[in-house]
Design a protein around this motif. Structure first.
Motif, PDB file in Angstrom:
ATOM      1  N   HIS A   1      65.315  50.819  52.842  1.00  0.00           N
ATOM      2  CA  HIS A   1      64.173  51.722  51.177  1.00  0.00           C
ATOM      3  C   HIS A   1      63.471  52.094  53.209  1.00  0.00           C
ATOM      4  N   ALA A   2      62.357  53.441  53.399  1.00  0.00           N
ATOM      5  CA  ALA A   2      61.918  53.680  53.426  1.00  0.00           C
ATOM      6  C   ALA A   2      60.128  52.926  53.362  1.00  0.00           C
ATOM      7  N   PRO A   3      59.389  52.425  53.948  1.00  0.00           N
ATOM      8  CA  PRO A   3      58.547  51.478  53.507  1.00  0.00           C
ATOM      9  C   PRO A   3      56.999  51.808  53.152  1.00  0.00           C
ATOM     10  N   VAL A   4      57.693  52.812  51.115  1.00  0.00           N
ATOM     11  CA  VAL A   4      56.674  53.045  51.105  1.00  0.00           C
ATOM     12  C   VAL A   4      55.711  52.454  50.055  1.00  0.00           C
ATOM     13  N   GLU A   5      54.881  52.991  50.362  1.00  0.00           N
ATOM     14  CA  GLU A   5      53.181  52.322  49.104  1.00  0.00           C
ATOM     15  C   GLU A   5      53.553  52.898  47.983  1.00  0.00           C
ATOM     16  N   GLY A   6      53.459  51.778  46.349  1.00  0.00           N
ATOM     17  CA  GLY A   6      53.255  52.239  45.970  1.00  0.00           C
ATOM     18  C   GLY A   6      51.759  53.160  44.914  1.00  0.00           C
ATOM     19  N   LYS A   7      51.812  53.968  44.374  1.00  0.00           N
ATOM     20  CA  LYS A   7      49.873  54.579  43.850  1.00  0.00           C
ATOM     21  C   LYS A   7      49.944  53.515  42.887  1.00  0.00           C
ATOM     22  N   ARG A   8      48.333  53.145  43.134  1.00  0.00           N
ATOM     23  CA  ARG A   8      48.211  52.068  42.777  1.00  0.00           C
ATOM     24  C   ARG A   8      47.101  52.521  40.903  1.00  0.00           C
ATOM     25  N   ARG A   9      47.392  51.606  40.557  1.00  0.00           N
ATOM     26  CA  ARG A   9      46.805  52.784  38.548  1.00  0.00           C
ATOM     27  C   ARG A   9      44.764  52.573  39.470  1.00  0.00           C
ATOM     28  N   VAL A  10      44.338  53.726  38.855  1.00  0.00           N
ATOM     29  CA  VAL A  10      43.063  52.902  38.728  1.00  0.00           C
ATOM     30  C   VAL A  10      42.411  53.273  37.240  1.00  0.00           C
ATOM     31  N   ARG A  11      41.560  52.835  36.624  1.00  0.00           N
ATOM     32  CA  ARG A  11      40.880  52.904  34.971  1.00  0.00           C
ATOM     33  C   ARG A  11      39.577  52.710  35.992  1.00  0.00           C
ATOM     34  N   GLN A  12      38.859  53.092  33.907  1.00  0.00           N
ATOM     35  CA  GLN A  12      37.812  53.113  34.162  1.00  0.00           C
ATOM     36  C   GLN A  12      36.231  52.457  32.603  1.00  0.00           C
ATOM     37  N   GLY A  13      36.075  51.356  32.748  1.00  0.00           N
ATOM     38  CA  GLY A  13      35.444  51.036  30.654  1.00  0.00           C
ATOM     39  C   GLY A  13      33.970  50.555  31.434  1.00  0.00           C
ATOM     40  N   ILE A  14      34.230  49.748  30.564  1.00  0.00           N
ATOM     41  CA  ILE A  14      32.592  49.184  30.469  1.00  0.00           C
ATOM     42  C   ILE A  14      32.411  47.867  31.090  1.00  0.00           C
ATOM     43  N   VAL A  15      31.443  46.976  31.655  1.00  0.00           N
ATOM     44  CA  VAL A  15      31.093  45.729  31.472  1.00  0.00           C
ATOM     45  C   VAL A  15      31.272  45.331  30.840  1.00  0.00           C
ATOM     46  N   VAL A  16      31.999  44.140  30.117  1.00  0.00           N
ATOM     47  CA  VAL A  16      31.288  42.978  29.353  1.00  0.00           C
ATOM     48  C   VAL A  16      30.560  41.865  29.073  1.00  0.00           C
ATOM     49  N   SER A  17      31.086  41.215  30.555  1.00  0.00           N
ATOM     50  CA  SER A  17      30.246  40.364  31.189  1.00  0.00           C
ATOM     51  C   SER A  17      30.317  40.261  32.574  1.00  0.00           C
ATOM     52  N   ASP A  18      29.026  39.812  33.079  1.00  0.00           N
ATOM     53  CA  ASP A  18      30.165  39.025  34.431  1.00  0.00           C
ATOM     54  C   ASP A  18      28.801  38.031  34.933  1.00  0.00           C
ATOM     55  N   LYS A  19      28.926  36.623  34.241  1.00  0.00           N
ATOM     56  CA  LYS A  19      28.620  35.220  34.220  1.00  0.00           C
ATOM     57  C   LYS A  19      29.211  35.194  35.659  1.00  0.00           C
ATOM     58  N   ALA A  20      30.336  34.789  34.833  1.00  0.00           N
ATOM     59  CA  ALA A  20      30.935  34.195  36.197  1.00  0.00           C
ATOM     60  C   ALA A  20      30.409  34.802  37.905  1.00  0.00           C
ATOM     61  N   GLU A  21      30.545  34.379  38.970  1.00  0.00           N
ATOM     62  CA  GLU A  21      30.784  34.306  40.570  1.00  0.00           C
ATOM     63  C   GLU A  21      31.414  35.573  40.975  1.00  0.00           C
ATOM     64  N   LYS A  22      31.081  36.574  41.039  1.00  0.00           N
ATOM     65  CA  LYS A  22      32.059  37.388  41.978  1.00  0.00           C
ATOM     66  C   LYS A  22      33.261  38.126  40.829  1.00  0.00           C
ATOM     67  N   THR A  23      32.613  37.947  39.111  1.00  0.00           N
ATOM     68  CA  THR A  23      34.015  38.419  38.413  1.00  0.00           C
ATOM     69  C   THR A  23      33.815  38.878  37.124  1.00  0.00           C
ATOM     70  N   ILE A  24      33.781  40.411  36.656  1.00  0.00           N
ATOM     71  CA  ILE A  24      33.305  41.119  35.093  1.00  0.00           C
ATOM     72  C   ILE A  24      34.587  40.977  35.030  1.00  0.00           C
TER      73      ILE A  24
END
Length: 239
Positions: free
Chosen positions: A154-177
């Motif tokens: 198969h040809a080396p084809v990279e799949g299309k990644r999904r992009v979503r939009q949302g609201i941040v409900v927590s940012d307490k963790a380090e480098k993680t929302i």
């Protein structure tokens, strides 16, 4: 009769037939003594033939003695040293050299030293054998033709990644929302608007997003046990 000389043999002895050849000569019987007497020619032939027969018997004895005393012929193993022979051949040669005498009694220290020496010898043999096998394998690899690269299925084809939009409900963790993604869709049969939401954890390298911000996230490789998304951009800041 009186004029006949004494040293002449009787007529019966002169008339006796003589055998020609190598056969035995009939002995002449002396009329006066009554004992057999060999002719001079027969005695000479017997003296000549006797040494030849003795020599023939001696030669036959000499040729038969080595044949009887010669050990059974061993299969030729070539000029290879003992260390390069197969294990069975080495054991067979060791058994053939054994004289059958009992070994002298040894102390435990001597037995241990012998075991160590035997292990060292076997280790040397194993190392030499492995080096020989590696050299042969390298020669086979060098002699083998180079393999051609297989074409990709198969040809080396990279799949299309999904992009979503949302609201941040927590940012307490380090480098993680924690982002809540709201979805509103129409029901297939009843045509009613159905609202649902899902929560995902996204990676925020710079801690840029805060609680209440509207953000965009994209699919990524697994970054932790629960993180499969990454922050793309902050669309709207919280008021």
């Amino acid at each position: 009769m009186a004029d006949q000389p004494d040293d002449e043999t009787p007529d019966s002895a002169q008339d006796a037939p003589e055998e020609v050849g190598d056969g035995p000569v009939a002995p002449a019987v002396d009329a006066a003594a009554g004992e057999p007497e060999q002719a001079p020619e027969a005695e000479a032939e017997a003296e000549v033939d006797a040494p030849a027969d003795v020599d023939a018997d001696a030669d036959a004895a000499e040729t038969s003695a080595p044949a009887a005393q010669a050990p059974p012929a061993e299969p030729a193993t070539g000029s290879a040293p003992l260390a390069q022979l197969p294990p069975k051949e080495r054991r067979r040669k060791a058994r053939s050299k054994h004289s059958g005498e009992a070994r002298p009694s040894r102390s435990p220290e001597e037995r241990h030293a012998e075991r160590l020496a035997e292990r060292k010898t076997k280790a040397l043999r194993r190392r030499a054998r492995r080096l020989q096998e590696r050299a042969k394998a390298a020669e086979r690899r060098a002699a083998a033709p180079a393999r051609e690269a297989l074409a990709p299925v198969h040809a080396p084809v990279e799949g299309k990644r999904r992009v979503r939009q949302g609201i941040v409900v927590s940012d307490k963790a380090e480098k993680t929302i924690t982002v809540r993604i709201d979805v509103a869709r129409r029901h297939r049969r009843y045509e009613k608007i159905v609202r649902s939401s899902s929560t995902v954890h996204a990676h925020d390298e710079n801690n840029d997003a805060h609680e209440g911000d509207v953000v965009q996230v994209i699919e990524s490789r697994p970054l932790s046990r629960t993180k499969r998304w990454a922050l793309v951009d902050v669309v709207e800041r919280a008021r």
